[in-house]
Design a protein around this motif. Structure first.
Motif, PDB file in Angstrom:
ATOM      1  N   PRO A 179      -2.732  -4.863 -18.622  1.00 56.26           N
ATOM      2  CA  PRO A 179      -2.630  -4.662 -17.169  1.00 56.26           C
ATOM      3  C   PRO A 179      -3.946  -4.828 -16.431  1.00 56.26           C
ATOM      4  O   PRO A 179      -3.971  -5.375 -15.321  1.00 56.26           O
ATOM      5  N   ARG A 180      -5.064  -4.387 -17.018  1.00 49.59           N
ATOM      6  CA  ARG A 180      -6.349  -4.503 -16.330  1.00 49.59           C
ATOM      7  C   ARG A 180      -6.733  -5.962 -16.087  1.00 49.59           C
ATOM      8  O   ARG A 180      -7.487  -6.268 -15.164  1.00 49.59           O
ATOM      9  N   HIS A 181      -6.227  -6.853 -16.915  1.00 50.96           N
ATOM     10  CA  HIS A 181      -6.508  -8.275 -16.729  1.00 50.96           C
ATOM     11  C   HIS A 181      -5.757  -8.846 -15.530  1.00 50.96           C
ATOM     12  O   HIS A 181      -6.083  -9.955 -15.073  1.00 50.96           O
ATOM     13  N   LEU A 182      -4.756  -8.113 -15.060  1.00 51.48           N
ATOM     14  CA  LEU A 182      -3.878  -8.637 -14.016  1.00 51.48           C
ATOM     15  C   LEU A 182      -4.192  -8.075 -12.631  1.00 51.48           C
ATOM     16  O   LEU A 182      -3.435  -8.310 -11.696  1.00 51.48           O
ATOM     17  N   ARG A 183      -5.301  -7.361 -12.493  1.00 49.45           N
ATOM     18  CA  ARG A 183      -5.669  -6.825 -11.180  1.00 49.45           C
ATOM     19  C   ARG A 183      -5.745  -7.916 -10.107  1.00 49.45           C
ATOM     20  O   ARG A 183      -5.310  -7.699  -8.973  1.00 49.45           O
ATOM     21  N   PRO A 184      -6.293  -9.091 -10.423  1.00 44.25           N
ATOM     22  CA  PRO A 184      -6.324 -10.147  -9.392  1.00 44.25           C
ATOM     23  C   PRO A 184      -4.940 -10.543  -8.880  1.00 44.25           C
ATOM     24  O   PRO A 184      -4.803 -11.001  -7.748  1.00 44.25           O
ATOM     25  N   TYR A 185      -3.911 -10.371  -9.717  1.00 45.84           N
ATOM     26  CA  TYR A 185      -2.559 -10.700  -9.278  1.00 45.84           C
ATOM     27  C   TYR A 185      -2.113  -9.764  -8.155  1.00 45.84           C
ATOM     28  O   TYR A 185      -1.376 -10.167  -7.258  1.00 45.84           O
ATOM     29  N   ARG A 186      -2.554  -8.517  -8.230  1.00 40.83           N
ATOM     30  CA  ARG A 186      -2.232  -7.574  -7.164  1.00 40.83           C
ATOM     31  C   ARG A 186      -2.872  -8.011  -5.854  1.00 40.83           C
ATOM     32  O   ARG A 186      -2.229  -7.998  -4.802  1.00 40.83           O
ATOM     33  N   SER A 187      -4.126  -8.432  -5.928  1.00 41.36           N
ATOM     34  CA  SER A 187      -4.808  -8.912  -4.730  1.00 41.36           C
ATOM     35  C   SER A 187      -4.147 -10.176  -4.188  1.00 41.36           C
ATOM     36  O   SER A 187      -3.976 -10.338  -2.979  1.00 41.36           O
ATOM     37  N   ALA A 188      -3.752 -11.065  -5.101  1.00 44.92           N
ATOM     38  CA  ALA A 188      -3.082 -12.296  -4.678  1.00 44.92           C
ATOM     39  C   ALA A 188      -1.749 -11.989  -4.007  1.00 44.92           C
ATOM     40  O   ALA A 188      -1.371 -12.633  -3.024  1.00 44.92           O
ATOM     41  N   ALA A 189      -1.024 -10.987  -4.535  1.00 47.37           N
ATOM     42  CA  ALA A 189       0.264 -10.611  -3.942  1.00 47.37           C
ATOM     43  C   ALA A 189       0.074 -10.073  -2.532  1.00 47.37           C
ATOM     44  O   ALA A 189       0.864 -10.368  -1.627  1.00 47.37           O
ATOM     45  N   GLN A 190      -0.992  -9.297  -2.316  1.00 47.70           N
ATOM     46  CA  GLN A 190      -1.270  -8.793  -0.978  1.00 47.70           C
ATOM     47  C   GLN A 190      -1.606  -9.934  -0.020  1.00 47.70           C
ATOM     48  O   GLN A 190      -1.207  -9.926   1.151  1.00 47.70           O
ATOM     49  N   HIS A 191      -2.316 -10.931  -0.523  1.00 43.36           N
ATOM     50  CA  HIS A 191      -2.629 -12.112   0.293  1.00 43.36           C
ATOM     51  C   HIS A 191      -1.349 -12.853   0.665  1.00 43.36           C
ATOM     52  O   HIS A 191      -1.141 -13.237   1.823  1.00 43.36           O
ATOM     53  N   ASP A 192      -0.470 -13.047  -0.321  1.00 43.40           N
ATOM     54  CA  ASP A 192       0.800 -13.734  -0.067  1.00 43.40           C
ATOM     55  C   ASP A 192       1.658 -12.946   0.928  1.00 43.40           C
ATOM     56  O   ASP A 192       2.343 -13.531   1.772  1.00 43.40           O
ATOM     57  N   LEU A 193       1.620 -11.629   0.809  1.00 41.14           N
ATOM     58  CA  LEU A 193       2.386 -10.792   1.729  1.00 41.14           C
ATOM     59  C   LEU A 193       1.944 -11.018   3.169  1.00 41.14           C
ATOM     60  O   LEU A 193       2.773 -11.106   4.079  1.00 41.14           O
ATOM     61  N   GLY A 194       0.631 -11.151   3.350  1.00 37.50           N
ATOM     62  CA  GLY A 194       0.128 -11.431   4.691  1.00 37.50           C
ATOM     63  C   GLY A 194       0.622 -12.766   5.223  1.00 37.50           C
ATOM     64  O   GLY A 194       0.984 -12.882   6.399  1.00 37.50           O
ATOM     65  N   LEU A 195       0.655 -13.776   4.367  1.00 34.85           N
ATOM     66  CA  LEU A 195       1.150 -15.091   4.772  1.00 34.85           C
ATOM     67  C   LEU A 195       2.618 -15.017   5.190  1.00 34.85           C
ATOM     68  O   LEU A 195       3.022 -15.591   6.209  1.00 34.85           O
ATOM     69  N   VAL A 196       3.413 -14.327   4.391  1.00 38.28           N
ATOM     70  CA  VAL A 196       4.836 -14.211   4.682  1.00 38.28           C
ATOM     71  C   VAL A 196       5.071 -13.445   5.971  1.00 38.28           C
ATOM     72  O   VAL A 196       5.882 -13.844   6.814  1.00 38.28           O
ATOM     73  N   GLU A 197       4.368 -12.346   6.150  1.00 38.12           N
ATOM     74  CA  GLU A 197       4.544 -11.532   7.355  1.00 38.12           C
ATOM     75  C   GLU A 197       4.225 -12.337   8.614  1.00 38.12           C
ATOM     76  O   GLU A 197       4.939 -12.256   9.620  1.00 38.12           O
ATOM     77  N   ARG A 198       3.170 -13.123   8.574  1.00 37.92           N
ATOM     78  CA  ARG A 198       2.834 -13.938   9.744  1.00 37.92           C
ATOM     79  C   ARG A 198       3.909 -14.990  10.007  1.00 37.92           C
ATOM     80  O   ARG A 198       4.241 -15.280  11.162  1.00 37.92           O
TER      81      ARG A 198
END
Length: 243
Positions: A179-198
């Motif tokens: 799981p610790r290797h996948l922290r960047p995926y969490r950040s990427a998901a938050q970025h994608d969420l911003g794109l979708v919301e806009r």
């Protein structure tokens, strides 16, 4: 009755209902039904809505009946979608197949747990911590690592997304990806969420239920498209390395 309603689904009635209107029709009978579930049934080839010029799904009365049949076979006979699909295909060919035999609830739950890693979701799912661990096959340490990495929030109850995610983490852990290797995926998901919301903000201006359903449908479509981009980039990178 199931056969006759499924056969009717192949007729050419004019598609006119939005996904929100389908939910309104079936919600009392199937309160667990969600837009994501309806779209998933489409992805599995169990229902085939028409599309408007702008890409919005439109369902006929026969489409609604077909969805009702699928949900009833799941609920009453504990059947996996593959078996339901084969049954409906036979009906569409003009055959008169028997409704597949019921599976025991215990076996059905086991099949559902095994299906979680394949993206077959159970709507309305609520699991305690111990149930989540049992169904995913994860250890307590792995779940704790997922919490620490910010991949799964601590909660009293966990849903289908957490089950699918933790089941996948079990698979990845077997290959040394933690799981610790996948922290960047969490950040990427938050970025994608911003794109979708806009992107869906203009669709959310309407106050009616149909506007909300359109916004949710578009959000899910964009999420799926972004997943395809990430998958394609990963495969592209693997191909370039092999080259």
């Amino acid at each position: 009755m199931a056969a006759s309603t499924a056969a009717a689904a192949s007729s050419g009635a004019t598609p006119k209902l939005s996904i929100g209107q389908v939910l309104q029709r079936l919600g009392a009978e199937h309160p667990e039904l969600t837009p994501s579930k309806i779209r998933f049934l489409e992805e599995q080839g169990l229902v085939h809505p028409a599309r408007t010029e702008k890409g919005y799904r439109k369902y006929s009365d026969q489409d609604v009946q077909r969805i009702r049949v699928v949900l009833a076979l799941q609920r009453d006979h504990y059947l996996p979608l593959k078996v339901i699909g084969e049954y409906l295909d036979a009906v569409d060919r003009g055959e008169n197949p028997k409704v597949p035999g019921a599976t025991s609830p215990a076996r059905a739950k086991g099949e559902a747990a095994a299906s979680a890693g394949l993206g077959i979701l159970e709507t309305g799912l609520e699991l305690r911590r111990d149930e989540l661990l049992q169904r995913s096959g994860a250890s307590r340490d792995l779940l704790e690592a997922a919490h620490t990495a910010g991949l799964i929030a601590r909660a009293m109850r966990y849903g289908e997304d957490e089950l699918v995610l933790l089941t996948t983490l079990v698979e990845l852990d077997g290959s040394g990806i933690q799981p610790r290797h996948l922290r960047p995926y969490r950040s990427a998901a938050q970025h994608d969420l911003g794109l979708v919301e806009r992107a869906i903000t203009p669709l959310k201006r309407g106050k009616d239920a149909e506007a909300s359903a359109r916004a949710q449908e578009k959000a899910d479509e964009l999420a799926t498209a972004l997943e395809r981009v990430r998958s394609a980039l990963l495969r592209q990178g693997l191909r370039d390395r092999r080259g």
